[in-house]
Write an enzyme that holds these catalytic residues in place. Sequence first.
Site, short mmCIF file in Angstrom:
data_model
loop_
_atom_site.label_atom_id
_atom_site.label_comp_id
_atom_site.label_asym_id
_atom_site.label_seq_id
_atom_site.Cartn_x
_atom_site.Cartn_y
_atom_site.Cartn_z
N LYS A 124 0.83 -1.22 0.00
CA LYS A 124 0.00 0.00 0.00
C LYS A 124 0.87 1.26 0.00
O LYS A 124 0.69 2.15 -0.82
CB LYS A 124 -0.93 0.02 1.23
CG LYS A 124 -1.89 -1.16 1.31
CD LYS A 124 -2.82 -1.04 2.51
CE LYS A 124 -2.12 -1.08 3.86
NZ LYS A 124 -1.46 -2.38 4.18
N ARG A 129 -10.26 0.24 8.19
CA ARG A 129 -9.67 -1.05 8.48
C ARG A 129 -10.66 -2.01 9.12
O ARG A 129 -10.30 -3.13 9.45
CB ARG A 129 -8.53 -0.82 9.47
CG ARG A 129 -7.18 -1.14 8.91
CD ARG A 129 -6.21 -0.79 9.99
NE ARG A 129 -4.97 -1.47 9.84
CZ ARG A 129 -3.95 -0.98 9.16
NH1 ARG A 129 -4.05 0.16 8.53
NH2 ARG A 129 -2.84 -1.65 9.11
N ARG A 179 11.72 -5.42 5.64
CA ARG A 179 11.50 -4.03 5.21
C ARG A 179 12.38 -3.05 5.98
O ARG A 179 12.58 -3.18 7.17
CB ARG A 179 10.04 -3.65 5.42
CG ARG A 179 9.79 -2.15 5.17
CD ARG A 179 8.34 -1.80 5.13
NE ARG A 179 7.63 -2.18 6.34
CZ ARG A 179 6.32 -2.07 6.48
NH1 ARG A 179 5.58 -1.61 5.49
NH2 ARG A 179 5.74 -2.43 7.60
N ARG A 223 10.89 -0.77 11.23
CA ARG A 223 9.72 -0.44 12.06
C ARG A 223 9.63 -1.39 13.24
O ARG A 223 9.90 -2.56 13.13
CB ARG A 223 8.46 -0.53 11.20
CG ARG A 223 7.98 0.81 10.72
CD ARG A 223 6.91 0.72 9.67
NE ARG A 223 5.72 -0.03 10.09
CZ ARG A 223 4.62 -0.10 9.37
NH1 ARG A 223 4.54 0.51 8.20
NH2 ARG A 223 3.58 -0.79 9.80
N ARG A 279 -0.72 -8.78 13.18
CA ARG A 279 -1.27 -7.85 12.18
C ARG A 279 -2.00 -8.62 11.08
O ARG A 279 -3.05 -8.19 10.61
CB ARG A 279 -0.14 -6.99 11.59
CG ARG A 279 0.35 -5.93 12.57
CD ARG A 279 1.75 -5.45 12.25
NE ARG A 279 1.86 -4.81 10.96
CZ ARG A 279 3.02 -4.60 10.34
NH1 ARG A 279 4.16 -5.00 10.89
NH2 ARG A 279 3.05 -4.00 9.18
P1 AP5 Z 1 4.80 -1.55 1.94
O1 AP5 Z 1 4.46 -0.77 0.71
O2 AP5 Z 1 5.54 -0.83 3.00
O3 AP5 Z 1 3.51 -2.30 2.49
P2 AP5 Z 1 2.20 -1.75 3.20
O4 AP5 Z 1 1.04 -2.42 2.53
O5 AP5 Z 1 2.18 -0.27 3.26
O6 AP5 Z 1 2.38 -2.43 4.61
P3 AP5 Z 1 2.26 -1.81 6.08
O7 AP5 Z 1 3.09 -2.68 6.96
O8 AP5 Z 1 2.55 -0.35 6.09
O9 AP5 Z 1 0.77 -2.07 6.33
P4 AP5 Z 1 0.07 -2.11 7.69
O10 AP5 Z 1 -1.31 -2.05 7.23
O11 AP5 Z 1 0.42 -3.26 8.54
O12 AP5 Z 1 0.71 -0.87 8.49
P5 AP5 Z 1 0.17 0.59 8.79
O13 AP5 Z 1 1.32 1.49 8.84
O14 AP5 Z 1 -0.97 0.93 7.89
O15 AP5 Z 1 5.66 -2.82 1.46
C1 AP5 Z 1 6.13 -3.79 2.38
C2 AP5 Z 1 7.49 -4.34 1.95
O16 AP5 Z 1 7.36 -5.02 0.72
C3 AP5 Z 1 8.58 -3.28 1.70
O17 AP5 Z 1 9.79 -3.80 2.12
C4 AP5 Z 1 8.55 -3.05 0.19
O18 AP5 Z 1 9.79 -2.60 -0.30
C5 AP5 Z 1 8.19 -4.45 -0.29
N1 AP5 Z 1 7.42 -4.44 -1.55
C6 AP5 Z 1 6.37 -3.62 -1.89
N2 AP5 Z 1 5.90 -3.93 -3.11
C7 AP5 Z 1 6.64 -5.00 -3.54
C8 AP5 Z 1 6.63 -5.79 -4.74
N3 AP5 Z 1 5.76 -5.56 -5.73
N4 AP5 Z 1 7.52 -6.80 -4.83
C9 AP5 Z 1 8.42 -7.04 -3.84
N5 AP5 Z 1 8.48 -6.31 -2.70
C10 AP5 Z 1 7.61 -5.31 -2.55
O19 AP5 Z 1 -0.42 0.41 10.25
C11 AP5 Z 1 0.43 0.16 11.36
C12 AP5 Z 1 -0.38 0.10 12.64
O20 AP5 Z 1 -1.04 1.36 12.87
C13 AP5 Z 1 -1.51 -0.93 12.66
O21 AP5 Z 1 -1.05 -2.21 13.03
C14 AP5 Z 1 -2.46 -0.31 13.69
O22 AP5 Z 1 -2.00 -0.58 15.00
C15 AP5 Z 1 -2.33 1.18 13.42
N6 AP5 Z 1 -3.35 1.65 12.46
C16 AP5 Z 1 -3.12 2.14 11.21
N7 AP5 Z 1 -4.26 2.46 10.59
C17 AP5 Z 1 -5.26 2.17 11.48
C18 AP5 Z 1 -6.68 2.26 11.43
N8 AP5 Z 1 -7.32 2.69 10.33
N9 AP5 Z 1 -7.39 1.88 12.52
C19 AP5 Z 1 -6.75 1.45 13.63
N10 AP5 Z 1 -5.42 1.31 13.75
C20 AP5 Z 1 -4.69 1.67 12.67
MG MG Z 2 2.26 1.17 4.84
#
Ligand code: AP5
Ligand code: MG
Length: 209
Positions: free
Chosen positions: A13, A88, A122, A153, A164
């Site tokens: 994402k 979410r 990552r 992270r 997660r």
């Molecule tokens: P990356 O693009 O970083 O993946 P992502 O989908 O953004 O993953 P996140 O870990 O950020 O998602 P998340 O939903 O767990 O975390 P968030 O910060 O939203 O890519 C991942 C890796 O893969 C990288 O190394 C990249 O280089 C690699 N990659 C990407 N594309 C690739 C490809 N095509 N091929 C190969 N490699 C590739 O949330 C964190 C925390 O915040 C949650 O756990 C929760 O506690 C809180 N939170 C956030 N939003 C909410 C909400 N709406 N409600 C409640 N709590 C929330």
């Molecule tokens: Mg992200």
Amino acid sequence: MNIILLGAPGAGKGTQATRIAEKYRLPHISTGDIFRDNIKRGTEIGLLAKSYTDKGQLVPDEVTCKIVEGRLKEADCADGYLLDGFPRNLFQAEELDKFSKVDAVINIDIDLSLLMDRLCGRRVCKDCGESYHINFLGGKSDCEKCGGELYQRKDDNEETVGNRLKVYGEQTAPLIEYYRKKNVLINIDGVGTIDEVFARIAAALGQAK
Ligand code: AP5
Ligand code: MG
Ligand code: ZN
């Protein structure tokens, strides 16, 4: 256009959001980034959020929805936005429907078995937020885009990633059906290079316009 990026943790994402935001000139709003920024600055929201993000659990809906509602009212969202990581769960999706209209939901579809490795490998830029994977860094420890320092992270460890993924399956995955029924779902195959996935998204958005 008001766009939501849906997908499991590690689906790509954030990686795709940077590119979509640049191409379509949309503000990229990541609730995860907002929480991490608050944690870094030691704000009240940050203190609360930390106890949830560290465990891979969702931050309470009231807090999260209020932040997003406030953010979408800012001037830069007047002509559209790109939401990454919100909504979410069903409650958040229904709240969002009350304060905004969603035009397109891009679901990055990927087999969950690939994600543990993606997330534990990552590294993220401290300055611009770009994501990398150790397998492709060739030992480098700074950002290709801006030279910033890369870090891991706190929630990118096996135990928290496991949580997660569980939370995603139970609470977030049902949103795919929610948006399919509303006829705004765009399903994108998330397997392939970053550029290949982006090309699929751009092609689908071109048609949705
Ligand atoms: P990356 O693009 O970083 O993946 P992502 O989908 O953004 O993953 P996140 O870990 O950020 O998602 P998340 O939903 O767990 O975390 P968030 O910060 O939203 O890519 C991942 C890796 O893969 C990288 O190394 C990249 O280089 C690699 N990659 C990407 N594309 C690739 C490809 N095509 N091929 C190969 N490699 C590739 O949330 C964190 C925390 O915040 C949650 O756990 C929760 O506690 C809180 N939170 C956030 N939003 C909410 C909400 N709406 N409600 C409640 N709590 C929330
Ligand atoms: Mg992200
Ligand atoms: Zn950078």
